[in-house]
Design a protein around this motif. Structure first.
Motif, PDB file in Angstrom:
ATOM      1  N   PHE A 148      10.815   8.255   0.302  1.00  0.00           N
ATOM      2  CA  PHE A 148      10.793   9.683   0.035  1.00  0.00           C
ATOM      3  C   PHE A 148       9.750  10.344   0.939  1.00  0.00           C
ATOM      4  O   PHE A 148       8.633   9.845   1.050  1.00  0.00           O
ATOM      5  CB  PHE A 148      10.387   9.964  -1.420  1.00  0.00           C
ATOM      6  N   ARG A 149      10.116  11.462   1.549  1.00  0.00           N
ATOM      7  CA  ARG A 149       9.117  12.343   2.164  1.00  0.00           C
ATOM      8  C   ARG A 149       8.966  13.531   1.226  1.00  0.00           C
ATOM      9  O   ARG A 149       9.918  14.311   1.030  1.00  0.00           O
ATOM     10  CB  ARG A 149       9.543  12.797   3.566  1.00  0.00           C
ATOM     11  N   LEU A 150       7.798  13.657   0.615  1.00  0.00           N
ATOM     12  CA  LEU A 150       7.588  14.632  -0.448  1.00  0.00           C
ATOM     13  C   LEU A 150       7.803  16.064   0.032  1.00  0.00           C
ATOM     14  O   LEU A 150       7.274  16.479   1.060  1.00  0.00           O
ATOM     15  CB  LEU A 150       6.179  14.492  -1.025  1.00  0.00           C
ATOM     16  N   SER A 151       8.584  16.819  -0.734  1.00  0.00           N
ATOM     17  CA  SER A 151       8.811  18.232  -0.431  1.00  0.00           C
ATOM     18  C   SER A 151       7.685  19.108  -0.953  1.00  0.00           C
ATOM     19  O   SER A 151       7.552  20.265  -0.555  1.00  0.00           O
ATOM     20  CB  SER A 151      10.147  18.691  -1.034  1.00  0.00           C
ATOM     21  N   LEU A 160       1.210  10.482  -6.140  1.00  0.00           N
ATOM     22  CA  LEU A 160       2.007  10.041  -4.997  1.00  0.00           C
ATOM     23  C   LEU A 160       1.511  10.588  -3.665  1.00  0.00           C
ATOM     24  O   LEU A 160       1.586   9.902  -2.647  1.00  0.00           O
ATOM     25  CB  LEU A 160       3.473  10.435  -5.198  1.00  0.00           C
ATOM     26  N   GLY A 161       1.044  11.818  -3.668  1.00  0.00           N
ATOM     27  CA  GLY A 161       0.527  12.363  -2.418  1.00  0.00           C
ATOM     28  C   GLY A 161       0.805  13.833  -2.253  1.00  0.00           C
ATOM     29  O   GLY A 161       1.312  14.505  -3.152  1.00  0.00           O
ATOM     30  N   GLY A 163       0.793  -1.220   0.000  1.00  0.00           N
ATOM     31  CA  GLY A 163       0.000   0.000   0.000  1.00  0.00           C
ATOM     32  C   GLY A 163       0.825   1.269   0.000  1.00  0.00           C
ATOM     33  O   GLY A 163       0.352   2.328   0.417  1.00  0.00           O
ATOM     34  N   ILE A 164       2.076   1.180  -0.499  1.00  0.00           N
ATOM     35  CA  ILE A 164       2.975   2.328  -0.508  1.00  0.00           C
ATOM     36  C   ILE A 164       3.203   2.758  -1.953  1.00  0.00           C
ATOM     37  O   ILE A 164       3.676   1.967  -2.768  1.00  0.00           O
ATOM     38  CB  ILE A 164       4.322   1.976   0.151  1.00  0.00           C
ATOM     39  N   PRO A 165       2.862   3.995  -2.314  1.00  0.00           N
ATOM     40  CA  PRO A 165       3.021   4.433  -3.712  1.00  0.00           C
ATOM     41  C   PRO A 165       4.472   4.530  -4.129  1.00  0.00           C
ATOM     42  O   PRO A 165       5.370   4.755  -3.298  1.00  0.00           O
ATOM     43  CB  PRO A 165       2.342   5.804  -3.737  1.00  0.00           C
TER      44      PRO A 165
END
Length: 403
Positions: A267-270, A276-277, A126-128
Motif C-alpha cells: 500500500f502507498r498511503l493516500s 503505519l505512517g 521492517g515493513i508495517p
C-alpha cells in the motif's frame, strides 16, 4: 538434460511462452494438464517435449500418478512449477513428496499463502502491516472494531486475489457477513487503509538476488472493482520507485525467496495512518510467489522492451539473465465492463491509439471480475499521455453529459 514439469501450461493462455523459453534453453519440458492434447494451441504443443493429460487437476492422486509416470520415463525431476496462485499448495506438496528441492515445499506454505502468517515476515523485514483479527466469533470481531473502527475489510486468510473479500461499514454489515461467509473457510478482519496498490515484480535467482525488477500501480481497489463490477485500470511503471524497490528486496530476504518470479503488493498511503505512517509511505499488503496475473508479464515486456519469459527461463537454466536491458515506458491496462455505454467505440479506440496499442482482446470470464470484459493494453512515453488514454477508453456517455 534437466527435466521440468509444468503444471497446467495451457492456463493462463500466455503461459506457453514460459514453456517455449525453457525448451529453447535446453530443458526437457513435461506438461501436465486436463485439456486434451489436440485442443492445446500449436505454440504450446511445440513447446512441450511431452504432455500427460489427467481427467481432473483437482484430483491429487491422479496428478501424483502422472508425476510418478514421468519420473519413471524421464528420470529425476529437477523442477516442478505452475507459476499459478491456485496451484501453489499443490506444487509444494508434490515437490515435498517427490524430493524436488528447487522450490517451496509443503512446510513453507503457511508463510507464503496465509495472510495472517505473512505479517510476521513483513515485520521481520521492517515493513508495517495493517492491524487484524481472526473472524472466529462475532464478539472478538466487535472488540477489534472497537479499536480499529469502521470501515474494515473481511477476507479469506488463504485466498486468491480479491475473491470473497468485503468492505464492511456497519454492525449490520458485519452481522450479514457472518451469516453469509463461506463455511469452513478461515477469515480475517483488517483495518481499512486508504491507499493505492504498488507492486514489486521481480525474478529472483538461487541466491535471493533480483535478476529483473519492475512494478505496477493500481489506483483503484481491486476489491471494489470486483464487488461493484467496475472498469479496471493499472499500469507498469516506467521506473520502479526507490521505496518499493527497498521494501521488495527486504521482503524477498525475509520470506526466503529463491529461484522464483514474484509479485509482492504494498500500500502507498493516500493519507497519514496511525501506526503505519504518513501520506505516501509504503506498507505491506501481501506476497504472491508467482508472476502477476493476467497479461501482466506481456505488459512488462511491452513497457521495458524485454522478455520476462526468457529471463525466468534463464534463471531456471543458467541462474543469470541473457536478456539485454531495453527501453523503459509506461504500459497501461484498461478493462471495460460490459453493459456500460462508452463515448468512444471499440473501433474508434483502435483507430485513435493504433500507434500505441499492443493488445486488444476479450477477457476470459474467469478473470473478468477483476479485469473487465474488454481490455486494451498500450505503451506511452509519459504519464500525461497514459492518463489521456484512460480518459478516452473509459469515459461513459452518462459521464460526458450526452443523452
Amino acid at each position: 538434460m534437466k527435466n521440468f514439469i509444468f503444471i497446467s501450461p495451457n492456463f493462463p493462455t500466455n503461459y506457453w511462452m514460459f514453456c517455449r523459453e525453457l525448451k529453447n534453453n535446453g530443458m526437457n519440458v513435461l506438461g501436465i494438464g486436463d485439456q486434451p492434447y489436440d485442443e492445446l494451441s500449436d505454440e504450446l504443443r511445440s513447446s512441450l517435449n511431452e504432455y500427460y493429460k489427467v481427467d481432473n487437476l483437482e484430483n491429487y492422486e491422479e496428478v501424483y500418478r502422472s508425476v510418478a509416470f514421468l519420473i519413471f520415463k524421464h528420470g529425476r525431476i529437477d523442477w516442478l512449477e505452475s507459476n499459478n496462485e491456485y496451484w501453489l499448495e499443490r506444487d509444494a506438496k508434490l515437490r515435498t513428496e517427490f524430493h524436488i528441492t528447487t522450490g517451496f515445499g509443503a512446510p513453507d506454505i503457511p508463510r507464503i499463502k496465509f495472510k495472517s502468517k505473512m505479517k510476521e515476515y513483513y515485520k521481520k523485514a521492517g515493513i508495517p502491516t495493517a492491524r487484524f483479527c481472526f473472524a472466529d466469533t462475532l464478539e472478538n470481531c466487535r472488540k477489534f472494531i472497537d479499536e480499529a473502527g469502521y470501515p474494515i475489510v473481511a477476507k479469506p486468510d488463504n485466498g486468491v486475489g480479491a475473491s470473497h473479500t468485503y468492505k464492511l461499514e456497519s454492525d449490520e454489515e458485519l452481522e450479514s457477513f457472518f451469516m453469509q461467509k463461506l463455511p469452513g473457510i478461515p477469515y480475517i478482519l483488517e483495518e481499512f487503509i486508504d491507499a493505492e496498490v504498488n507492486s514489486y515484480d521481480a525474478i529472483i535467482d538461487s541466491e535471493g538476488r533480483p535478476m529483473f525488477e519492475t512494478g505496477n500501480v493500481t489506483p483503484d481497489s481491486i476489491m471494489d472493482i470486483v464487488n461493484n463490477e467496475d472498469n479496471s485500470i493499472y499500469h507498469i511503471v516506467k521506473t520502479l520507485s526507490a521505496d518499493v524497490r527497498k521494501a521488495g528486496r527486504a521482503a524477498v530476504k525475509s520470506f526466503g525467496v529463491r529461484s522464483r518470479f514474484v509479485h509482492f503488493e504494498f500500500f502507498r498511503l493516500s493519507k497519514a495512518h496511525k501506526g503505519l505512517g504518513k501520506k505516501g509511505d509504503i506498507t505491506a499488503l501481501e506476497v504472491n510467489m508467482r508472476p502477476c496475473g493476467g497479461f501482466t508479464p506481456d505488459m512488462i515486456n511491452f513497457g521495458h522492451n524485454t522478455n520476462v519469459y526468457k529471463i525466468w527461463a534463464d534463471m531456471i537454466a543458467y541462474d543469470r539473465s541473457t536478456v539485454p536491458k531495453g527501453r523503459d515506458e509506461y504500459c497501461a491496462y484498461a478493462g471495460r465492463r460490459d453493459g456500460k455505454e462508452f463515448v468512444l467505440s471499440h473501433e474508434e479506440i483502435l483507430e485513435k491509439y493504433k500507434d500505441s496499442i499492443k493488445m486488444a482482446d476479450r477477457i476470459p470470464d474467469v478473470l473478468a471480475g477483476a479485469m473487465g470484459n474488454q481490455m486494451y493494453i498500450a505503451v506511452f512515453s509519459s504519464k500525461s499521455k497514459m492518463n489521456a488514454f484512460y480518459d478516452d477508453v473509459l469515459k461513459c456517455v452518462r459521464q460526458s453529459g450526452k443523452k
